[in-house]
Design a protein around this motif. Structure first.
Motif, PDB file in Angstrom:
ATOM      1  N   MET A   1      -7.836 -24.957 -56.514  1.00  0.00           N
ATOM      2  CA  MET A   1      -7.737 -23.801 -55.608  1.00  0.00           C
ATOM      3  C   MET A   1      -6.735 -24.124 -54.494  1.00  0.00           C
ATOM      4  SD  MET A   1      -9.626 -21.144 -56.457  1.00  0.00           S
ATOM      5  CE  MET A   1      -9.451 -20.306 -54.886  1.00  0.00           C
TER       6      MET A   1
ATOM      7  N   ASP B   1     -10.326 -15.225 -45.639  1.00  0.00           N
ATOM      8  CA  ASP B   1     -11.765 -15.390 -45.394  1.00  0.00           C
ATOM      9  C   ASP B   1     -12.396 -14.074 -44.979  1.00  0.00           C
ATOM     10  OD1 ASP B   1     -11.967 -18.132 -45.968  1.00  0.00           O
ATOM     11  OD2 ASP B   1     -11.067 -18.619 -44.034  1.00  0.00           O
TER      12      ASP B   1
ATOM     13  N   LYS C   1     -16.595 -29.593 -46.436  1.00  0.00           N
ATOM     14  CA  LYS C   1     -16.274 -28.538 -47.404  1.00  0.00           C
ATOM     15  C   LYS C   1     -16.423 -29.054 -48.831  1.00  0.00           C
ATOM     16  CE  LYS C   1     -12.926 -26.227 -44.465  1.00  0.00           C
ATOM     17  NZ  LYS C   1     -11.518 -25.944 -44.184  1.00  0.00           N
TER      18      LYS C   1
ATOM     19  N   LYS D   1     -19.056 -27.280 -51.331  1.00  0.00           N
ATOM     20  CA  LYS D   1     -18.531 -26.499 -52.449  1.00  0.00           C
ATOM     21  C   LYS D   1     -18.541 -27.280 -53.765  1.00  0.00           C
ATOM     22  CE  LYS D   1     -15.435 -24.018 -49.236  1.00  0.00           C
ATOM     23  NZ  LYS D   1     -14.189 -23.273 -49.069  1.00  0.00           N
TER      24      LYS D   1
ATOM     25  N   ALA E   1      -7.068 -26.729 -45.245  1.00  0.00           N
ATOM     26  CA  ALA E   1      -6.038 -26.630 -44.213  1.00  0.00           C
ATOM     27  C   ALA E   1      -6.743 -26.746 -42.871  1.00  0.00           C
ATOM     28  CB  ALA E   1      -5.338 -25.284 -44.339  1.00  0.00           C
TER      29      ALA E   1
ATOM     30  N   ALA F   1      -4.695 -21.758 -53.409  1.00  0.00           N
ATOM     31  CA  ALA F   1      -4.394 -20.501 -52.718  1.00  0.00           C
ATOM     32  C   ALA F   1      -5.014 -20.484 -51.327  1.00  0.00           C
ATOM     33  CB  ALA F   1      -4.930 -19.325 -53.531  1.00  0.00           C
TER      34      ALA F   1
ATOM     35  N   THR G   1     -15.106 -12.497 -46.961  1.00  0.00           N
ATOM     36  CA  THR G   1     -14.876 -12.422 -48.414  1.00  0.00           C
ATOM     37  C   THR G   1     -15.798 -13.450 -49.070  1.00  0.00           C
ATOM     38  OG1 THR G   1     -13.154 -14.089 -48.232  1.00  0.00           O
ATOM     39  CG2 THR G   1     -12.437 -11.787 -48.214  1.00  0.00           C
ATOM     40  N   ARG G   2     -15.923 -13.359 -50.366  1.00  0.00           N
ATOM     41  CA  ARG G   2     -16.727 -14.371 -51.045  1.00  0.00           C
ATOM     42  C   ARG G   2     -15.880 -15.628 -51.252  1.00  0.00           C
ATOM     43  NH1 ARG G   2     -20.064 -11.418 -55.759  1.00  0.00           N
ATOM     44  NH2 ARG G   2     -18.438  -9.826 -55.792  1.00  0.00           N
ATOM     45  N   ASP G   3     -16.505 -16.756 -51.111  1.00  0.00           N
ATOM     46  CA  ASP G   3     -15.773 -18.012 -51.251  1.00  0.00           C
ATOM     47  C   ASP G   3     -15.676 -18.387 -52.727  1.00  0.00           C
ATOM     48  OD1 ASP G   3     -15.113 -20.816 -51.363  1.00  0.00           O
ATOM     49  OD2 ASP G   3     -15.492 -20.851 -49.205  1.00  0.00           O
ATOM     50  N   ILE G   4     -14.465 -18.332 -53.238  1.00  0.00           N
ATOM     51  CA  ILE G   4     -14.259 -18.563 -54.674  1.00  0.00           C
ATOM     52  C   ILE G   4     -14.621 -19.999 -55.046  1.00  0.00           C
ATOM     53  CG2 ILE G   4     -12.604 -18.424 -56.585  1.00  0.00           C
ATOM     54  CD1 ILE G   4     -10.896 -16.576 -54.763  1.00  0.00           C
ATOM     55  N   LEU G   5     -14.135 -20.922 -54.238  1.00  0.00           N
ATOM     56  CA  LEU G   5     -14.363 -22.336 -54.550  1.00  0.00           C
ATOM     57  C   LEU G   5     -15.860 -22.662 -54.559  1.00  0.00           C
ATOM     58  CD1 LEU G   5     -12.847 -24.945 -55.173  1.00  0.00           C
ATOM     59  CD2 LEU G   5     -12.615 -25.361 -52.728  1.00  0.00           C
TER      60      LEU G   5
ATOM     61  N   PHE H   1      -8.387 -27.357 -51.487  1.00  0.00           N
ATOM     62  CA  PHE H   1      -7.474 -27.688 -50.399  1.00  0.00           C
ATOM     63  C   PHE H   1      -8.170 -27.357 -49.091  1.00  0.00           C
ATOM     64  CE2 PHE H   1      -3.103 -28.754 -51.689  1.00  0.00           C
ATOM     65  CZ  PHE H   1      -3.306 -28.769 -53.061  1.00  0.00           C
TER      66      PHE H   1
HETATM   67  N1  CTP Z   1     -11.322 -20.808 -50.607  1.00  0.00           N
HETATM   68  C1  CTP Z   1     -11.837 -19.996 -51.586  1.00  0.00           C
HETATM   69  N2  CTP Z   1     -12.299 -18.759 -51.288  1.00  0.00           N
HETATM   70  C2  CTP Z   1     -12.281 -18.303 -50.022  1.00  0.00           C
HETATM   71  C3  CTP Z   1     -11.759 -19.133 -48.996  1.00  0.00           C
HETATM   72  C4  CTP Z   1     -11.291 -20.384 -49.334  1.00  0.00           C
HETATM   73  O1  CTP Z   1     -11.854 -20.398 -52.750  1.00  0.00           O
HETATM   74  N3  CTP Z   1     -12.738 -17.093 -49.768  1.00  0.00           N
HETATM   75  C5  CTP Z   1     -10.823 -22.154 -50.978  1.00  0.00           C
HETATM   76  C6  CTP Z   1      -9.367 -22.408 -50.704  1.00  0.00           C
HETATM   77  O2  CTP Z   1      -8.552 -22.051 -51.787  1.00  0.00           O
HETATM   78  C7  CTP Z   1      -9.325 -23.904 -50.466  1.00  0.00           C
HETATM   79  C8  CTP Z   1     -10.688 -24.193 -49.857  1.00  0.00           C
HETATM   80  O3  CTP Z   1     -11.509 -23.082 -50.185  1.00  0.00           O
HETATM   81  O4  CTP Z   1      -9.218 -24.623 -51.664  1.00  0.00           O
HETATM   82  C9  CTP Z   1     -10.711 -24.412 -48.392  1.00  0.00           C
HETATM   83  O5  CTP Z   1     -10.189 -23.350 -47.712  1.00  0.00           O
HETATM   84  P1  CTP Z   1     -10.105 -23.322 -46.107  1.00  0.00           P
HETATM   85  O6  CTP Z   1      -9.641 -21.987 -45.693  1.00  0.00           O
HETATM   86  O7  CTP Z   1      -9.427 -24.537 -45.591  1.00  0.00           O
HETATM   87  O8  CTP Z   1     -11.581 -23.535 -45.724  1.00  0.00           O
HETATM   88  P2  CTP Z   1     -12.751 -22.570 -45.562  1.00  0.00           P
HETATM   89  O9  CTP Z   1     -13.825 -23.146 -46.382  1.00  0.00           O
HETATM   90  O10 CTP Z   1     -12.346 -21.187 -45.846  1.00  0.00           O
HETATM   91  O11 CTP Z   1     -13.145 -22.793 -44.049  1.00  0.00           O
HETATM   92  P3  CTP Z   1     -12.404 -22.473 -42.684  1.00  0.00           P
HETATM   93  O12 CTP Z   1     -11.456 -21.350 -42.960  1.00  0.00           O
HETATM   94  O13 CTP Z   1     -13.512 -22.131 -41.802  1.00  0.00           O
HETATM   95  O14 CTP Z   1     -11.692 -23.744 -42.302  1.00  0.00           O
END
Ligand code: CTP
Length: 397
Positions: A270, A276, A336, A340, A324, A272, A302-306, A322
């Motif tokens: 993941m 969020d 994380k 996840k 960030a 991308a 949004t729903r967290d795909i990972l 990933f």
């Molecule tokens: N990710 C995902 N689905 C989402 C948001 C994030 O699959 N809705 C995945 C990203 O592709 C990445 C990982 O989760 O591989 C971490 O994303 P990041 O934005 O750094 O972390 P979050 O878990 O979203 O937390 P935050 O934004 O609070 O740092």
């Protein structure tokens, strides 16, 4: 940017037609291939064929081009690898004694790049003490000699002298360049780019992701032999050759595609930047600014795909995420990773200037679920991609 620069020398053996397949595969794997043919080789296969496949003019003469340019020098300098396939007894003899009387032999003498030869000839010629001694001599100098294989030969005889198959030549070329094919037979899914959450028909919430990291991952995975699906938000990048590209816009669309495809994949990365939050309501018509001084936008998570992939994770499936971050990188990345159920978390500090969203370079630390970590310097995204795939391949065993 090419994966590698390869000079492919073709000499006058019947197997020259098989070199077409060698060139084709190398091109498909993203390499720049420049073909040099000897005069005899051009009697067997037309240079036009190689020109069309490689997209580069075939070099034939030492003094062609403007002002008698030194073709052998430019070719020998830019090559990261010189492959000679088929290599006749004659070219092997010339190489062994340092003869340089045409473009190919001169290039071979001038280059400092590794050399791979795939001999092909009549079995008596191969078994002649002169040829065997030339091959031994070349091997002792570090030339990679592949084959020949034995079997039925073009001259009607049986024995040693057949050129090895194109697959094997390509495989060996990649190995010499340090590019393994460890993902062969694996199916991988990579997500890339930022998603776009619509506000109205003309506006959206996006992010600074360029997609370069995900595209580099997809490209390297193809190069390492995988079947690659790339689910991508809008990027403006060209899909690497050989990947199956699925374009998406919104986080939810990306989720649907990824979840649908996930169960058949050995590795999912993941990369991308998934939104969020998404506007709770999308205006059907363009929002007009008249009479609005302050506009409130309500956003929904949004729903967290990972996280969902972590929950539905198949046995032996490797999940790469990933992270960030702008501070407390390890702490956030590890949290994380655990939450996840991710096996490999690639964390980068997006507060530093050189993390470059739109750059071809990245500085990252890779965290592993077994507690290990790998801190990396600022390196090309392609190199980072290779390191990530090698790590994923290690986990798959
Ligand atoms: N990710 C995902 N689905 C989402 C948001 C994030 O699959 N809705 C995945 C990203 O592709 C990445 C990982 O989760 O591989 C971490 O994303 P990041 O934005 O750094 O972390 P979050 O878990 O979203 O937390 P935050 O934004 O609070 O740092």
């Amino acid at each position: 940017m090419y994966m590698g620069h390869i000079v492919l020398g073709i000499t006058g053996g019947i197997a020259a037609y098989k070199a077409v397949e060698v060139a084709r595969q190398l091109i498909l794997l993203g390499h720049m291939v420049k073909v040099v043919m000897t005069e005899n080789a051009t009697r067997l296969v037309s240079p036009v064929t190689f020109g069309a496949i490689t997209g580069n003019p075939v070099a034939l003469e030492l003094f062609e081009g403007p002002h008698g340019s030194m073709k052998h020098i430019s070719l020998s300098r830019e090559a990261e690898l010189v492959v000679v396939a088929p290599a006749t007894a004659n070219i092997l003899a010339k190489m062994a004694s340092g003869l340089a009387d045409d473009l190919l032999s001169t290039t071979l003498l001038a280059t400092k790049a590794p050399i791979l030869v795939a001999p092909a000839m009549n079995s008596n010629m191969y078994n002649h003490p002169a040829t065997l001694s030339n091959i031994r001599e070349l091997e002792s100098r570090g030339v990679h000699v592949l084959g020949p294989a034995s079997g039925s030969l073009a001259c009607g005889e049986e024995g040693s002298g057949r050129m090895v198959e194109p697959d094997e030549i390509v495989e060996s070329a990649l190995r010499i360049m340090g590019m393994t094919r460890r993902l062969r037979g694996r199916k991988v899914l990579v997500t890339a780019g930022g998603t776009r959450e619509p506000i109205d028909p003309v506006r959206f919430i996006g992010n600074r992701s360029s997609g370069r990291m995900g595209y580099a991952l997809a490209e390297i995975a193809v190069n390492m032999g995988a079947d690659v699906i790339l689910v991508s938000g809008p990027t403006g990048l060209q899909a690497p050759k050989g990947v199956e590209l699925i374009d998406v816009l919104r986080a939810e669309e990306m989720r649907e595609e990824v979840v649908r495809l996930a169960k058949d994949c050995d590795v999912i990365v993941m990369a991308a930047a998934v939104a969020d939050f998404t506007p709770s309501e999308v205006s059907r018509h363009k929002v007009k600014k008249d009479n609005i001084e302050e506009l409130d936008l309500r956003l929904t998570r949004t729903r967290d795909i990972l996280a969902e992939l972590g929950k539905m994770k198949q046995k032996d499936q490797v999940l790469v995420g990933f992270a960030a971050e702008t501070k407390e990188i390890e702490e956030h990345a590890r949290r994380k990773m655990k939450a996840k159920k991710v096996d490999i978390m690639v964390a980068n500090d997006v507060s530093s200037d050189d993390a470059g969203f739109a750059s071809d370079y990245n500085r990252a630390t890779i965290f592993f679920s077994d507690g290990g970590e790998m801190e990396l310097d600022l390196i090309p995204k392609r190199d980072l991609a290779r390191i990530i795939w090698e790590a994923a391949a290690d986990l798959m065993g």
